[in-house]
Design a protein around this motif. Sequence first.
Motif, mmCIF file in Angstrom:
data_model
loop_
_atom_site.group_PDB
_atom_site.id
_atom_site.type_symbol
_atom_site.label_atom_id
_atom_site.label_comp_id
_atom_site.label_asym_id
_atom_site.label_seq_id
_atom_site.Cartn_x
_atom_site.Cartn_y
_atom_site.Cartn_z
ATOM 1 N N LYS A 1 11.266 -22.338 -12.458
ATOM 2 C CA LYS A 1 11.220 -21.325 -11.421
ATOM 3 C C LYS A 1 10.469 -20.138 -12.002
ATOM 4 C CE LYS A 1 13.737 -23.447 -8.317
ATOM 5 N NZ LYS A 1 13.172 -23.845 -7.008
ATOM 6 N N ARG A 2 9.407 -19.766 -11.312
ATOM 7 C CA ARG A 2 8.549 -18.723 -11.861
ATOM 8 C C ARG A 2 9.304 -17.429 -12.110
ATOM 9 N NH1 ARG A 2 2.933 -18.039 -8.900
ATOM 10 N NH2 ARG A 2 2.925 -20.227 -9.604
ATOM 11 N N GLU A 3 10.281 -17.110 -11.259
ATOM 12 C CA GLU A 3 11.028 -15.867 -11.425
ATOM 13 C C GLU A 3 12.068 -15.942 -12.559
ATOM 14 O OE1 GLU A 3 12.837 -18.351 -8.135
ATOM 15 O OE2 GLU A 3 10.843 -17.665 -8.764
ATOM 16 N N GLU A 4 12.378 -17.151 -13.040
ATOM 17 C CA GLU A 4 13.378 -17.313 -14.104
ATOM 18 C C GLU A 4 12.737 -17.430 -15.482
ATOM 19 O OE1 GLU A 4 15.799 -20.663 -13.215
ATOM 20 O OE2 GLU A 4 16.626 -19.814 -11.367
ATOM 21 N N ASN A 5 11.755 -18.321 -15.635
ATOM 22 C CA ASN A 5 11.133 -18.569 -16.936
ATOM 23 C C ASN A 5 9.631 -18.696 -16.778
ATOM 24 O OD1 ASN A 5 13.980 -20.224 -17.066
ATOM 25 N ND2 ASN A 5 13.526 -19.149 -18.990
ATOM 26 N N ALA A 6 8.939 -18.356 -17.875
ATOM 27 C CA ALA A 6 7.479 -18.466 -17.842
ATOM 28 C C ALA A 6 7.014 -19.898 -18.011
ATOM 29 C CB ALA A 6 6.874 -17.592 -18.942
ATOM 30 N N ALA A 7 7.918 -20.775 -18.490
ATOM 31 C CA ALA A 7 7.575 -22.180 -18.700
ATOM 32 C C ALA A 7 8.796 -23.033 -18.344
ATOM 33 C CB ALA A 7 7.147 -22.415 -20.145
ATOM 34 N N PRO A 8 8.584 -24.331 -18.106
ATOM 35 C CA PRO A 8 9.709 -25.205 -17.765
ATOM 36 C C PRO A 8 10.749 -25.274 -18.885
ATOM 37 C CG PRO A 8 7.623 -26.232 -17.201
ATOM 38 C CD PRO A 8 7.285 -25.023 -17.990
ATOM 39 N N VAL A 9 12.011 -25.397 -18.490
ATOM 40 C CA VAL A 9 13.148 -25.470 -19.418
ATOM 41 C C VAL A 9 13.805 -26.835 -19.268
ATOM 42 C CG1 VAL A 9 15.374 -24.474 -20.087
ATOM 43 C CG2 VAL A 9 13.522 -22.990 -19.278
ATOM 44 N N VAL A 10 14.214 -27.433 -20.398
ATOM 45 C CA VAL A 10 14.910 -28.712 -20.377
ATOM 46 C C VAL A 10 16.383 -28.446 -20.064
ATOM 47 C CG1 VAL A 10 15.546 -30.749 -21.708
ATOM 48 C CG2 VAL A 10 13.303 -29.695 -22.035
ATOM 49 N N VAL A 11 16.849 -28.936 -18.942
ATOM 50 C CA VAL A 11 18.264 -28.736 -18.584
ATOM 51 C C VAL A 11 19.101 -29.968 -18.921
ATOM 52 C CG1 VAL A 11 17.767 -27.056 -16.779
ATOM 53 C CG2 VAL A 11 17.779 -29.505 -16.223
ATOM 54 N N ALA A 12 18.478 -31.112 -19.139
ATOM 55 C CA ALA A 12 19.212 -32.320 -19.517
ATOM 56 C C ALA A 12 18.226 -33.330 -20.076
ATOM 57 C CB ALA A 12 19.964 -32.901 -18.327
ATOM 58 N N LYS A 13 18.736 -34.147 -21.015
ATOM 59 C CA LYS A 13 17.921 -35.233 -21.535
ATOM 60 C C LYS A 13 18.860 -36.308 -22.063
ATOM 61 C CE LYS A 13 17.291 -34.149 -26.427
ATOM 62 N NZ LYS A 13 16.314 -34.055 -27.515
ATOM 63 N N PHE B 1 2.527 -27.942 -22.074
ATOM 64 C CA PHE B 1 2.324 -27.114 -20.882
ATOM 65 C C PHE B 1 1.390 -27.802 -19.875
ATOM 66 C CE2 PHE B 1 3.269 -22.649 -22.782
ATOM 67 C CZ PHE B 1 4.608 -23.004 -22.876
ATOM 68 N N ARG B 2 0.245 -28.298 -20.364
ATOM 69 C CA ARG B 2 -0.764 -28.846 -19.443
ATOM 70 C C ARG B 2 -0.273 -30.096 -18.714
ATOM 71 N NH1 ARG B 2 -6.107 -28.141 -18.635
ATOM 72 N NH2 ARG B 2 -7.264 -29.910 -17.773
ATOM 73 N N PRO B 3 0.254 -31.133 -19.432
ATOM 74 C CA PRO B 3 0.678 -32.319 -18.674
ATOM 75 C C PRO B 3 1.831 -32.036 -17.719
ATOM 76 C CG PRO B 3 1.331 -32.484 -20.974
ATOM 77 C CD PRO B 3 0.411 -31.341 -20.881
ATOM 78 N N VAL B 4 2.780 -31.162 -18.126
ATOM 79 C CA VAL B 4 3.900 -30.851 -17.229
ATOM 80 C C VAL B 4 3.411 -30.012 -16.055
ATOM 81 C CG1 VAL B 4 6.110 -29.654 -17.067
ATOM 82 C CG2 VAL B 4 5.625 -31.082 -19.055
ATOM 83 N N ALA B 5 2.510 -29.061 -16.323
ATOM 84 C CA ALA B 5 1.976 -28.225 -15.234
ATOM 85 C C ALA B 5 1.255 -29.085 -14.207
ATOM 86 C CB ALA B 5 1.041 -27.164 -15.804
#
Length: 360
Positions: free
Chosen positions: A281-293, A338-342
């Motif tokens: 979420k752009r308003e939460e983090n500047a990059a994706p966060v791992v919440v589970a794996k 960043f690039r592949p996830v983006a």
Amino acid sequence: MAESDQESKTEEPTEKKVRDALDEGKIPVSREASIFASMAALMVIQMFLISNGVQQLTPTLKNLLDDPDGFPLNNGADAQNILTVVGLEAFRFLIPLVVVLVAFGLAASLLQNAPSLVLQRIMPDPSRISPVSGWKRLFGTQGWVEFGKSLFKLASVTVVVAFVLRSSEAKAFEAMYTDPVALPEMILNIAMRIVSAICIATIVLVAIDLAWARFHWRRELRMTKQEIKDEHKQAEGDPMVKARLRSLARDRSRQRMIASASRATLVIANPTHFAIALRYKREENAAPVVVAKGMDVIALKIREVAEKNRIPVIENKALARALYEAVQVDQVIPAEFFRPVAELIYFLQSKQAPRPENVQ
């Protein structure tokens, strides 16, 4: 039975065992050190205090004996006055002697062990008055050691006193023809020689007894291998219980992690071996966060949660495996991803974006 138990105690005591023994007041103490301190105090008294004390006490006693009429004794008050005068002079004479004896006695104790208040040592203990326990103390190892020390002291004192008296035999005969006033000084000199010789003779015994007290104390604190294992379990906890607690903690952590998968933006899978749930979420983090794996069963659980919450699941074997090995839960993905996830997020957002209606 007691001997076999003692033989089984082959391991040195642990720090906890030693600390518990000190807390209970079980400390190594040399009785010979206290006796030596008393003899040394007596020697100091003879050398520095006796002469001055006697000189201060002598005038009062001399006046009392030479001129009894000068001290009226008509009633109880007069007797009380006389006793008060004599008592004060005796007190002045004895108080330095008592102070020296107490100081040497305290030094003998403090130099062996640090002072500590242990109420358990003054509590009633039936073993102290038990005939069986007393018999064991008398005829046990410690009893024979005490008997040997007593024989050594008796022999040493006998030899020393005999040697000193024999060397002073001539002075004793001369005392018969000397002024009686000089007799106290001669007796004091002989007593000082005797006490000094006894102190010198017992120094070796004190050193041996100090070493024996420490050795015997450590020997009594020895432990069996089972006792060391039990103590380790008690201090660190039962390994089985600890393993069970760790397992429960891992299970709770997995459950919370799997529940967090419902907050994900997308899940990258491989396709059933690995699953990485990402939230962006752009308003939460500047990059994706791992919440589970997770992998295998946990990966299937994450996919199941994602399907229930209509979260997109994208199968990319290489990316899923790489993310699983490189990222921890609740951490932002490294820059190399960043690039592949983006690209995946852009693909999903463009796919979900509403298409404009055709205007006719």
